[in-house]
Scaffold this motif. Structure first.
Motif, PDB file in Angstrom:
ATOM      1  N   ARG A  93     -51.930  -5.031 -37.713  1.00  0.00           N
ATOM      2  CA  ARG A  93     -53.263  -4.436 -37.598  1.00  0.00           C
ATOM      3  C   ARG A  93     -53.852  -4.219 -38.994  1.00  0.00           C
ATOM      4  NH1 ARG A  93     -55.100   0.394 -38.399  1.00  0.00           N
ATOM      5  NH2 ARG A  93     -56.884   1.225 -37.243  1.00  0.00           N
ATOM      6  N   ALA A  94     -53.040  -3.671 -39.901  1.00  0.00           N
ATOM      7  CA  ALA A  94     -53.496  -3.429 -41.273  1.00  0.00           C
ATOM      8  C   ALA A  94     -53.835  -4.747 -41.971  1.00  0.00           C
ATOM      9  CB  ALA A  94     -52.424  -2.663 -42.051  1.00  0.00           C
ATOM     10  N   PHE A  95     -52.998  -5.757 -41.777  1.00  0.00           N
ATOM     11  CA  PHE A  95     -53.282  -7.072 -42.357  1.00  0.00           C
ATOM     12  C   PHE A  95     -54.609  -7.609 -41.826  1.00  0.00           C
ATOM     13  CE2 PHE A  95     -53.451 -11.626 -41.808  1.00  0.00           C
ATOM     14  CZ  PHE A  95     -53.223 -12.088 -43.090  1.00  0.00           C
ATOM     15  N   LEU A  96     -54.796  -7.539 -40.504  1.00  0.00           N
ATOM     16  CA  LEU A  96     -56.020  -8.055 -39.891  1.00  0.00           C
ATOM     17  C   LEU A  96     -57.253  -7.367 -40.461  1.00  0.00           C
ATOM     18  CD1 LEU A  96     -57.427  -9.841 -37.769  1.00  0.00           C
ATOM     19  CD2 LEU A  96     -57.105  -7.972 -36.133  1.00  0.00           C
ATOM     20  N   GLY A  97     -57.194  -6.056 -40.591  1.00  0.00           N
ATOM     21  CA  GLY A  97     -58.327  -5.327 -41.153  1.00  0.00           C
ATOM     22  C   GLY A  97     -58.646  -5.773 -42.570  1.00  0.00           C
ATOM     23  N   PHE A 143     -57.760  -8.630 -44.046  1.00  0.00           N
ATOM     24  CA  PHE A 143     -58.186 -10.033 -44.018  1.00  0.00           C
ATOM     25  C   PHE A 143     -59.651 -10.122 -43.598  1.00  0.00           C
ATOM     26  CE2 PHE A 143     -58.796 -14.183 -42.067  1.00  0.00           C
ATOM     27  CZ  PHE A 143     -58.217 -15.032 -42.996  1.00  0.00           C
ATOM     28  N   PHE A 144     -60.002  -9.426 -42.546  1.00  0.00           N
ATOM     29  CA  PHE A 144     -61.366  -9.485 -42.024  1.00  0.00           C
ATOM     30  C   PHE A 144     -62.365  -8.972 -43.050  1.00  0.00           C
ATOM     31  CE2 PHE A 144     -64.927  -7.837 -39.474  1.00  0.00           C
ATOM     32  CZ  PHE A 144     -65.289  -8.999 -38.804  1.00  0.00           C
ATOM     33  N   GLU A 145     -62.045  -7.865 -43.683  1.00  0.00           N
ATOM     34  CA  GLU A 145     -62.983  -7.262 -44.621  1.00  0.00           C
ATOM     35  C   GLU A 145     -63.047  -7.965 -45.966  1.00  0.00           C
ATOM     36  OE1 GLU A 145     -61.981  -3.122 -44.690  1.00  0.00           O
ATOM     37  OE2 GLU A 145     -62.488  -2.889 -42.559  1.00  0.00           O
ATOM     38  N   HIS A 146     -61.917  -8.530 -46.408  1.00  0.00           N
ATOM     39  CA  HIS A 146     -61.882  -9.100 -47.760  1.00  0.00           C
ATOM     40  C   HIS A 146     -61.934 -10.618 -47.813  1.00  0.00           C
ATOM     41  CE1 HIS A 146     -61.201  -5.216 -49.731  1.00  0.00           C
ATOM     42  NE2 HIS A 146     -60.575  -4.923 -48.604  1.00  0.00           N
ATOM     43  N   ARG A 147     -61.685 -11.276 -46.716  1.00  0.00           N
ATOM     44  CA  ARG A 147     -61.741 -12.738 -46.711  1.00  0.00           C
ATOM     45  C   ARG A 147     -62.808 -13.293 -45.777  1.00  0.00           C
ATOM     46  NH1 ARG A 147     -59.902 -12.061 -50.794  1.00  0.00           N
ATOM     47  NH2 ARG A 147     -58.131 -13.007 -51.776  1.00  0.00           N
ATOM     48  N   MET A 148     -63.276 -12.463 -44.872  1.00  0.00           N
ATOM     49  CA  MET A 148     -64.327 -12.902 -43.958  1.00  0.00           C
ATOM     50  C   MET A 148     -65.682 -12.337 -44.397  1.00  0.00           C
ATOM     51  SD  MET A 148     -62.645 -14.715 -41.720  1.00  0.00           S
ATOM     52  CE  MET A 148     -63.808 -14.884 -40.399  1.00  0.00           C
ATOM     53  N   LEU A 198     -52.416  -8.570 -51.328  1.00  0.00           N
ATOM     54  CA  LEU A 198     -51.907  -7.836 -50.166  1.00  0.00           C
ATOM     55  C   LEU A 198     -50.740  -6.940 -50.566  1.00  0.00           C
ATOM     56  CD1 LEU A 198     -52.051 -10.770 -47.611  1.00  0.00           C
ATOM     57  CD2 LEU A 198     -53.355  -8.635 -47.425  1.00  0.00           C
ATOM     58  N   ASN A 199     -49.834  -7.502 -51.354  1.00  0.00           N
ATOM     59  CA  ASN A 199     -48.662  -6.755 -51.809  1.00  0.00           C
ATOM     60  C   ASN A 199     -49.080  -5.517 -52.616  1.00  0.00           C
ATOM     61  OD1 ASN A 199     -45.853  -6.512 -51.820  1.00  0.00           O
ATOM     62  ND2 ASN A 199     -45.709  -7.443 -53.845  1.00  0.00           N
ATOM     63  N   ALA A 200     -50.097  -5.677 -53.443  1.00  0.00           N
ATOM     64  CA  ALA A 200     -50.585  -4.558 -54.252  1.00  0.00           C
ATOM     65  C   ALA A 200     -51.146  -3.439 -53.381  1.00  0.00           C
ATOM     66  CB  ALA A 200     -51.653  -5.048 -55.232  1.00  0.00           C
ATOM     67  N   HIS A 201     -51.590  -3.785 -52.181  1.00  0.00           N
ATOM     68  CA  HIS A 201     -52.120  -2.787 -51.249  1.00  0.00           C
ATOM     69  C   HIS A 201     -51.059  -2.322 -50.242  1.00  0.00           C
ATOM     70  CE1 HIS A 201     -55.977  -4.225 -52.802  1.00  0.00           C
ATOM     71  NE2 HIS A 201     -56.418  -3.033 -52.448  1.00  0.00           N
ATOM     72  N   GLY A 202     -49.823  -2.769 -50.445  1.00  0.00           N
ATOM     73  CA  GLY A 202     -48.727  -2.347 -49.569  1.00  0.00           C
ATOM     74  C   GLY A 202     -48.763  -2.996 -48.189  1.00  0.00           C
ATOM     75  N   LEU A 203     -49.379  -4.175 -48.102  1.00  0.00           N
ATOM     76  CA  LEU A 203     -49.509  -4.871 -46.824  1.00  0.00           C
ATOM     77  C   LEU A 203     -48.578  -6.071 -46.754  1.00  0.00           C
ATOM     78  CD1 LEU A 203     -53.411  -4.808 -46.677  1.00  0.00           C
ATOM     79  CD2 LEU A 203     -51.831  -3.320 -45.433  1.00  0.00           C
ATOM     80  N   ILE A 204     -48.268  -6.494 -45.544  1.00  0.00           N
ATOM     81  CA  ILE A 204     -47.470  -7.700 -45.348  1.00  0.00           C
ATOM     82  C   ILE A 204     -48.248  -8.883 -45.924  1.00  0.00           C
ATOM     83  CG2 ILE A 204     -48.383  -8.075 -43.008  1.00  0.00           C
ATOM     84  CD1 ILE A 204     -45.620  -9.243 -42.272  1.00  0.00           C
ATOM     85  N   THR A 205     -47.536  -9.829 -46.512  1.00  0.00           N
ATOM     86  CA  THR A 205     -48.203 -10.963 -47.133  1.00  0.00           C
ATOM     87  C   THR A 205     -48.548 -12.041 -46.109  1.00  0.00           C
ATOM     88  OG1 THR A 205     -46.142 -12.112 -47.625  1.00  0.00           O
ATOM     89  CG2 THR A 205     -46.984 -10.591 -49.319  1.00  0.00           C
ATOM     90  N   LEU A 206     -49.510 -12.863 -46.475  1.00  0.00           N
ATOM     91  CA  LEU A 206     -49.890 -13.998 -45.641  1.00  0.00           C
ATOM     92  C   LEU A 206     -48.703 -14.944 -45.484  1.00  0.00           C
ATOM     93  CD1 LEU A 206     -51.943 -15.738 -44.118  1.00  0.00           C
ATOM     94  CD2 LEU A 206     -52.661 -16.657 -46.350  1.00  0.00           C
TER      95      LEU A 206
END
Length: 149
Positions: free
Chosen positions: A10-14, A16-21, A77-85
């Motif tokens: 869920r965190a990754f999706l958010g 991704f959506f906000e920063h890549r879309m 993503l790693n810098a934000h503590g999120l799972i990587t692509l």
């Protein structure tokens, strides 16, 4: 899907959506994470299915990214503590899943796919053990001249 995996994706999706879309200003009623949260309150199982589909869409959208773009996004993503692509791609790779289901590696391409996946810190101990056994079996079946040194 475990609650931890759901939150991680869920965190990754958010992000991704906000920063890549480019959708930071998307109205809440159509923002994917808000829609997912609303669905989760009514039906966690359906929310999990929807999240898997959305993650599949993210993987498909990034399928043709050059390696340097993937590495840069992974670092972000790693810098934000999120799972990587990269970790998500490995986790949801149909080819990797078919190797694991079949329980043997039949090509050098599959060997390197498994070898890359075994480094994923999100793997369980059992998953990593299975992958290491597959790698060892493949390496032992190679002619001596082609073995790792």
């Amino acid at each position: 899907m475990t609650p931890e995996e759901f939150e991680e994706l869920r965190a990754f999706l958010g992000y991704f959506f906000e920063h890549r879309m480019g959708a930071q200003e998307t109205p809440a009623k159509i923002h994917p994470v808000k829609v997912l949260d609303n669905l989760h309150r009514r039906s966690p199982a359906k929310a999990g299915q929807g999240l898997r589909m959305a993650i599949g869409d993210c993987i498909e959208m990034t399928r043709m990214w050059p390696p340097e773009d993937i590495m840069a996004f992974d670092a972000e993503l790693n810098a934000h503590g999120l799972i990587t692509l990269s970790a998500i791609q490995r986790r949801y790779s149909k080819r990797l899943q078919s190797v694991l289901k079949r329980q043997w590696i039949r090509s050098e391409v599959e060997y390197y796919l498994v070898r890359g996946a075994v480094e994923d810190p999100t793997l369980t101990r059992d998953e990593a053990l299975i992958m290491r056994k597959l790698l060892t079996a493949y390496e032992e079946a190679l002619p001596i001249s082609k073995r790792k040194r």
